[in-house]
Design an enzyme around this catalytic site. Sequence first.
Site, PDB file in Angstrom:
ATOM      1  NE  ARG A  57     -74.853 -59.708 -13.025  1.00 55.82           N
ATOM      2  CZ  ARG A  57     -74.968 -58.863 -12.519  1.00 55.82           C
ATOM      3  NH1 ARG A  57     -75.516 -58.184 -11.097  1.00 55.82           N
ATOM      4  NH2 ARG A  57     -73.844 -57.509 -12.435  1.00 55.82           N
ATOM      5  CG  ASP A  59     -81.297 -66.737 -11.613  1.00 52.33           C
ATOM      6  OD1 ASP A  59     -80.485 -66.063 -10.937  1.00 52.33           O
ATOM      7  OD2 ASP A  59     -82.737 -66.993 -11.400  1.00 52.33           O
ATOM      8  NE  ARG A 204     -86.636 -70.911 -11.902  1.00 55.07           N
ATOM      9  CZ  ARG A 204     -86.181 -70.632 -10.214  1.00 55.07           C
ATOM     10  NH1 ARG A 204     -84.874 -69.833 -10.345  1.00 55.07           N
ATOM     11  NH2 ARG A 204     -86.227 -71.182  -9.131  1.00 55.07           N
TER      12      ARG A 204
END
Length: 266
Positions: A57, A59, A204
């Site tokens: 998945r 973001d 990130r």
Amino acid sequence: MEPPQRATQRWALGLEYRGTAFCGWQRQVAQPSVQRALELALSQIAQTETTVIAAGRTDTGVHASLQVVHFDTTAAREPTAWVRGGNQFLPDDVAIRWAAPVDEQFHARFAARSRRYVYLLTSAPQRPGLHAGRVGWTHWPLDLARIEAALPALWGTHDFTSFRAAECQAKSPVKTIHSAVVQQRGAVLRFDFHADAFLHHMIRNIVGALVYIGSGRQPSGWLRELIAQRDRKLAAPTFAPDGLYLAGIEYDREHQLPEQFVDPCL
């Protein structure tokens, strides 16, 4: 006398998409998602409601040069029908790259042996215009040598709690990074991360720490210290999603998928 039921076939698809306009991969109420866009397109081709499962998945704002999904259907279609027909019904920023029939044992998420993400980062006094949303950006000048010296700390199996989002649902923060490298490509730094799996916001958060290191705000050894401390509060802020790409999913060769990695070069 009722007509005989058609056999169910499982299909794998390779996708690419620009995540800027979506709330992320996962279907959400009243928000545009990549999953929902794909399911609507495939349902048009199959002439029945179709549900897809993805390898991972992504973001909000995160892109994919190669996402892999699977779905089951009784609709008898050729691979070209799923690709060309599906693309006809998809928005411009999502495209099916290929379609391949797979056996029922294949599962886009659980059969994946590893995943690769690429982060593209530019350093300049002004924000990007031409590549806005497609590269991460910092106004700080970055020293490539400092970043390269920090990256080996990530290699191997570690507890990555310091780089884990608070809302992460993974059962364990322990992951194995097979490789983490950086290259200078013109004005862009290209980070390539290959691991068995990743935590929510893990890349990130790592990139945020590497920007601190590359800009001289922290020493190269800081990355190793953060891993040992296992405390998210001590690390750098989560970096922008703009330059992050899901770029590859590794499966056993027996599944015979057409691609396992696609470089998201600009």
